[in-house]
Motif scaffolding. Structure first.
Motif, mmCIF file in Angstrom:
data_model
loop_
_atom_site.group_PDB
_atom_site.id
_atom_site.type_symbol
_atom_site.label_atom_id
_atom_site.label_comp_id
_atom_site.label_asym_id
_atom_site.label_seq_id
_atom_site.Cartn_x
_atom_site.Cartn_y
_atom_site.Cartn_z
ATOM 1 N N MET A 141 29.737 -77.923 40.664
ATOM 2 C CA MET A 141 29.239 -78.026 42.023
ATOM 3 C C MET A 141 30.285 -78.631 42.953
ATOM 4 O O MET A 141 31.242 -79.269 42.513
ATOM 5 N N CYS A 142 30.067 -78.429 44.270
ATOM 6 C CA CYS A 142 31.066 -78.867 45.250
ATOM 7 C C CYS A 142 31.430 -80.336 45.088
ATOM 8 O O CYS A 142 32.612 -80.687 45.136
ATOM 9 N N CYS A 145 34.214 -81.049 42.759
ATOM 10 C CA CYS A 145 35.311 -80.067 42.805
ATOM 11 C C CYS A 145 36.546 -80.635 43.516
ATOM 12 O O CYS A 145 36.431 -81.305 44.539
ATOM 13 N N HIS A 147 38.509 -79.053 45.233
ATOM 14 C CA HIS A 147 38.705 -78.385 46.519
ATOM 15 C C HIS A 147 37.780 -78.907 47.616
ATOM 16 O O HIS A 147 37.881 -78.482 48.758
ATOM 17 N N PHE A 148 36.868 -79.795 47.261
ATOM 18 C CA PHE A 148 35.828 -80.216 48.217
ATOM 19 C C PHE A 148 36.324 -81.358 49.109
ATOM 20 O O PHE A 148 36.840 -82.367 48.620
ATOM 21 N N CYS A 162 36.076 -76.440 52.246
ATOM 22 C CA CYS A 162 36.487 -75.975 50.918
ATOM 23 C C CYS A 162 37.964 -75.585 51.023
ATOM 24 O O CYS A 162 38.307 -74.638 51.732
ATOM 25 N N PHE A 164 39.729 -74.316 48.744
ATOM 26 C CA PHE A 164 40.030 -73.084 47.998
ATOM 27 C C PHE A 164 40.025 -71.866 48.922
ATOM 28 O O PHE A 164 40.925 -71.032 48.892
ATOM 29 N N ARG A 175 27.498 -75.467 46.924
ATOM 30 C CA ARG A 175 27.347 -74.689 45.690
ATOM 31 C C ARG A 175 26.974 -75.608 44.525
ATOM 32 O O ARG A 175 27.512 -76.713 44.408
ATOM 33 N N CYS A 178 29.634 -72.903 40.982
ATOM 34 C CA CYS A 178 30.643 -72.074 41.649
ATOM 35 C C CYS A 178 31.730 -71.646 40.655
ATOM 36 O O CYS A 178 32.302 -72.481 39.958
ATOM 37 N N ASP A 180 34.671 -70.764 41.276
ATOM 38 C CA ASP A 180 36.009 -71.208 41.661
ATOM 39 C C ASP A 180 36.183 -72.722 41.534
ATOM 40 O O ASP A 180 37.207 -73.277 41.938
ATOM 41 N N HIS A 181 35.161 -73.367 40.984
ATOM 42 C CA HIS A 181 35.187 -74.826 40.840
ATOM 43 C C HIS A 181 36.340 -75.279 39.942
ATOM 44 O O HIS A 181 36.613 -74.684 38.903
HETATM 45 S S1 SF4 Z 1 35.721 -73.956 45.233
HETATM 46 FE FE1 SF4 Z 1 33.485 -73.719 45.058
HETATM 47 S S2 SF4 Z 1 32.755 -75.690 44.238
HETATM 48 FE FE2 SF4 Z 1 34.855 -75.993 45.020
HETATM 49 S S3 SF4 Z 1 34.550 -76.776 47.123
HETATM 50 FE FE3 SF4 Z 1 34.868 -74.538 47.221
HETATM 51 S S4 SF4 Z 1 32.749 -73.702 47.212
HETATM 52 FE FE4 SF4 Z 1 32.606 -75.821 46.484
#
Ligand code: SF4
Length: 203
Positions: A141-142, A145, A147-148, A162, A164, A175, A178, A180-181
Motif C-alpha cells: 500500500m501507498c 511505499c 514512492h509515496f 506518487c 513512480f 492504493r 499496488c 508498482d509498490h
Molecule cells: S507506486 Fe503505487 S503504492 Fe507506491 S506511491 Fe505510487 S500508487 Fe502508491
C-alpha cells in the motif's frame, strides 16, 4: 467494533457461499486469488501473505494441485525449491470469484465521493496500524511505499504525490495493493506514516 464485525460476517458468509459453488475452501480461494494476482510464489510467501501457518498453506495448495487449479514449477533461483502458479483453469476460477458481494458493492456505491475518500483513508490507517503491530502481513500500500510522498501538495483534493508516476493524488486514490509498490525502509516508512496521519493544514 460492532460495525466491523457485521461487515466481517458478510464477507465470511460470502466466502462460504463461494465454497459451495466452487468446491474451494476460503483458504484455497485466497491462495488462488493471490497467485492469480501476483504470479508464481513459494509456499512460505503464500503462507505469510494470507496469514496462515505453512502446514495449512501446504494442505490448501496440495488440494488446489489435485483439483487442477495450481501447478508446481522449478524455482529459477533455487533448484531445490518449487514455486506455485495457477493453471489456466485456476486463473479463470480466480477471476470468477474475485467479484465482491453485490450487497457490499451497493453499500460502497451509496457513499458520496467525500465519504468514499474518507473511508479509504481511515481503512488505510487501520491497516497500517495493524501491520505495525504485526497483526497482518505487510501490504503493498501507498503508506509503506518508497514512492509515496504524503501531504506534500497544498491542493486539499490531491495532497499526496506518487514519485513512480510523478503525479499528485487524493485520498480516494490511495492504493491498498499496488503492483508498482516498492517497500520503503523502516525509517522512511515511519516518516511517511507520521506525515500521512498528521492532518494537513491547507491555506
Ligand atoms: S507506486 Fe503505487 S503504492 Fe507506491 S506511491 Fe505510487 S500508487 Fe502508491
Amino acid at each position: 467494533m460492532t460495525g466491523l464485525s457485521r461487515i466481517g460476517m458478510l464477507l465470511r458468509s460470502e466466502g462460504w457461499r463461494q465454497a459451495e459453488t466452487t468446491g474451494l475452501t476460503p483458504t484455497q480461494s485466497q491462495i488462488l486469488a493471490y497467485l492469480a494476482a501476483r504470479g508464481p510464489a513459494r509456499i512460505g510467501a503464500i503462507a505469510t501473505e494470507i496469514a496462515v501457518t505453512q502446514p495449512t498453506a501446504s494442505d490448501a495448495v496440495a488440494a488446489l494441485v489435485r483439483k487442477g487449479y495450481v501447478e508446481k514449477l522449478r524455482d529459477p533461483e533455487d533448484a531445490r525449491a518449487v514455486r506455485l502458479q495457477p493453471t489456466d483453469a485456476g486463473k479463470r476460477l480466480a477471476n470468477e470469484t474475485a467479484v465482491w458481494p453485490d450487497a457490499l458493492l451497493g453499500a460502497v456505491d451509496a457513499l458520496d465521493d467525500g465519504d468514499r475518500a474518507g473511508f479509504l483513508k481511515a481503512l488505510t490507517k487501520m491497516i497500517g496500524a495493524l501491520q505495525a503491530r504485526g497483526a497482518i502481513p505487510v501490504q503493498r500500500m501507498c503508506v509503506t511505499c518508497a514512492h509515496f510522498r504524503p501531504n506534500v501538495h497544498s491542493d486539499a483534493a490531491a495532497p499526496h504525490h506518487c514519485a513512480f508516476v510523478d503525479a499528485a493524488f487524493g485520498d480516494a486514490s490511495l492504493r491498498l495493493d499496488c503492483g508498482d509498490h516498492v517497500e520503503a525502509d523502516a525509517a522512511a516508512r515511519l516518516e511517511s506514516w507520521t506525515c500521512f496521519t498528521r492532518e494537513p493544514v491547507h491555506m
